[in-house]
Design an enzyme around this catalytic site. Structure first.
Site, short mmCIF file in Angstrom:
data_model
loop_
_atom_site.label_atom_id
_atom_site.label_comp_id
_atom_site.label_asym_id
_atom_site.label_seq_id
_atom_site.Cartn_x
_atom_site.Cartn_y
_atom_site.Cartn_z
N GLY A 394 2.40 -2.66 -0.59
CA GLY A 394 0.83 -2.59 -0.09
C GLY A 394 0.84 -1.06 0.27
O GLY A 394 1.67 -0.33 0.56
N GLN A 399 -2.85 6.05 4.36
CA GLN A 399 -1.66 6.55 3.85
C GLN A 399 -1.91 7.66 2.60
O GLN A 399 -0.79 8.18 2.00
CB GLN A 399 -0.60 5.50 3.34
N CYS A 440 8.73 1.22 4.75
CA CYS A 440 7.06 1.84 4.86
C CYS A 440 7.15 3.03 3.79
O CYS A 440 8.06 3.95 3.88
CB CYS A 440 6.89 2.43 6.02
N LEU A 441 6.19 3.07 3.00
CA LEU A 441 5.92 4.25 2.16
C LEU A 441 5.54 5.53 2.71
O LEU A 441 6.15 6.53 2.35
CB LEU A 441 4.64 4.11 1.18
N HIS A 482 1.54 -5.89 7.54
CA HIS A 482 2.20 -4.55 7.57
C HIS A 482 1.04 -3.43 7.25
O HIS A 482 0.73 -2.53 8.06
CB HIS A 482 3.07 -4.46 6.57
N GLU A 483 -0.03 -3.81 6.15
CA GLU A 483 -1.07 -3.03 6.07
C GLU A 483 -2.20 -3.12 7.12
O GLU A 483 -2.69 -2.17 7.37
CB GLU A 483 -1.62 -3.35 4.75
N HIS A 486 -1.33 -0.61 9.67
CA HIS A 486 -1.62 0.70 9.20
C HIS A 486 -3.11 1.05 9.74
O HIS A 486 -3.57 2.21 10.02
CB HIS A 486 -1.52 0.87 8.03
#
Length: 517
Positions: A394, A399, A440-441, A482-483, A486
């Site tokens: 995601g 991000q 996580c990216l 998770h998203e 963010h």
């Protein structure tokens, strides 16, 4: 009854004295003892039974470390009392600074420059020094500190325990004087910690000593190197000596598309720097410069930045406009976080990742929402060329540098359509949870064990503004949660147990496999 300007100035001096005494947690008796006065003297001054003297004001300023506030109020009072020209014209040569009797070193000018080249930062500090004291100076204390994730102290401390700063990589050098008269300076260690070092630069080398005697001037110039994996996106100067002028320069590649801002922190507040930053480009380099002619003693001046463009590390690794990378730099494997940064993903430590994203006003902002989703889909496409996301993946708008409430989630199943989330919020969740490792990216060098519910119900919007509730389970519940985190300014490390440790991606044993249920 009307008070005179002199009386008002005296009252302001007494108020400043009392305020700073209370701020430092001292009684009148304790302050008098520290200043070397009779125990009753402070009481008499605060009670306006004694007039403050210059010696009293200087000693109070020195003991209470008031950043010049007490000394300034005395100057205003003394100027009115004697009806003469400003004391600043007759006092020691540092403007708007107090200088206790026997003041030692004065920094007449500091120029601090930070340059990024090929994955490392090179810091160079030049200080013009004047010995205004009565003793020769034989050493100068230098403090070097790094903080990879300044807005996440727990994560940063853990990172530096695993990747400590070391003198071998720093290549610390120092000289005193200029041109042919410059002398190399030896140094001696004072403090050695994972993320900070303190060393004494010595006015001495193998040829002997060259102290800085009272009334003399010299220039010291020292430099050191730190890799980008240890240096966060900030550069701070702390004013520990009376200083005439401070200049800070940042030197970045133009292709980084850097944005820079500054903060001033004192005992009273944290505010934007009071003078503007200036920028110019020089041979594909973006040079930012900030200066002040009156840096306050004990204040800290901090420049921060973010990079919107592609990093040199990705370029050197052979990345093209679509983000494809061969994964190596100069024969070494490129770190996962560098590959993410190379395609424009904001990395941990950036303020944007700690801010709540703005919700769209739909349908009025439909075009903006579609543009954000398109940018997210484009970046997800680039990601697929860099990594095999067997657990799904995601991406949230912050991000990629967009402070809006949009995210796109690609399910673990190959060929499945991505889920688009606009203005999402979790409205219900199961009581049953499980723990799985997440990545996580924006922090792709590590994995962490996170507990999440096995089902979440999410209210979210369509482009036309209508809202719906969708239920997600297991892997999708984890990805969606998770998203949404963010978009609320939260990272997965915030959900980890206090005693849990991050696992370096090199040691993570579940790569390439979906989560198990």
């Amino acid at each position: 009854m009307t008070t005179s300007p002199v009386e008002r100035a005296a009252d302001q001096f007494v108020s400043a004295l009392a305020q700073w005494r209370v701020e430092r947690g001292m009684t009148k008796k304790q302050l008098a003892a520290r200043m070397g006065f009779d125990p009753s003297y402070v009481s008499h001054v605060e009670g306006r039974r004694h007039k403050p003297t210059e010696d009293f004001a200087r000693r109070a300023e020195a003991v209470l470390v008031a950043g010049g506030a007490i000394w300034q109020k005395f100057q205003e009072y003394d100027e009115l009392r004697h009806a003469r020209g400003p004391l600043l014209h007759r006092d020691p040569p540092v403007p708007v600074q107090w200088m206790p009797p026997g003041t030692g070193l004065i920094v007449e000018q500091e120029i601090a420059e930070l340059t990024y080249v090929a994955g490392v930062y090179r810091c160079r500090i030049r200080r013009d020094l004047y010995n205004a004291g009565i003793e020769p100076v034989t050493r100068y204390l230098v403090k070097i500190a790094v903080d990879r994730y300044p807005h996440d102290p727990v994560g940063s401390n853990q990172h530096h325990r695993q990747h400590p700063l070391n003198f071998e990589e720093m290549k610390l050098t120092a000289v005193a004087g200029e041109g042919d008269a410059a002398e190399p300076m030896h140094w001696r260690l004072k403090l050695d910690r994972d993320a900070s070092k303190e060393v004494w630069l010595l006015f001495a080398n193998e040829h002997g000593q060259f102290p800085l005697y009272p009334g003399e001037r010299t220039t010291i110039d020292y430099a050191y190197t730190v890799g980008e994996e240890k240096w966060g996106q900030w550069f701070q100067r702390a004013v520990r000596l009376p200083t005439r002028n401070l200049t800070v320069r940042l030197n970045f590649p133009v292709e980084f598309e850097p944005q820079v801002w500054g903060l001033e922190t004192s005992l009273a507040a944290e505010v934007p720097v009071r003078t503007p930053l200036e920028r110019h480009n020089d041979n594909r380099r973006a040079i930012f410069e900030w200066s002040t002619d009156a840096p306050q003693l004990n204040a800290r001046y901090r420049l921060e930045w973010r990079f919107r463009g592609q990093s040199p590390a990705a370029t050197e690794a052979g990345a093209d406009v679509n983000g494809h990378s061969n994964g190596h730099v100069n024969g070494h494997e490129l770190r996962a976080s560098q590959r993410m940064r190379g395609i424009g993903i904001v990395q941990r430590g950036a303020d944007l990742l700690r801010q709540r994203a703005r919700h769209f006003q739909l349908p009025r902002e439909e075009a903006e929402a579609r543009e954000a989703v398109s940018a997210l889909r484009t970046t997800l496409g680039r990601l697929q060329q860099l990594h095999d996301f067997s657990k799904g993946v995601g991406l949230a708008a912050p991000q990629i540098g967009l402070a809006v409430a949009a995210a796109v989630v690609r399910p673990p199943e190959r060929g499945a359509e991505p889920i688009v989330l606009l203005n999402p919020r979790i409205v219900d969740q199961s009581g049953e949870t499980d723990e799985q490792y997440e990545g996580c990216l924006s922090f792709f060098d590590y994995r962490g064990l996170v507990e999440r519910p096995l089902r979440v119900d999410v209210e979210h919007a369509r482009f036309d503004g209508t809202r719906m509730i969708t239920s997600f389970e297991r892997a999708m519940a984890r990805l969606i949660g998770h998203e949404i985190d963010h978009l609320e300014g939260r990272l997965y490390v915030d959900r980890m147990a206090p005693d849990a440790n991050l696992v370096p991606v090199e040691e993570y044993e579940q790569a390439g496999r979906p989560w198990s249920y």
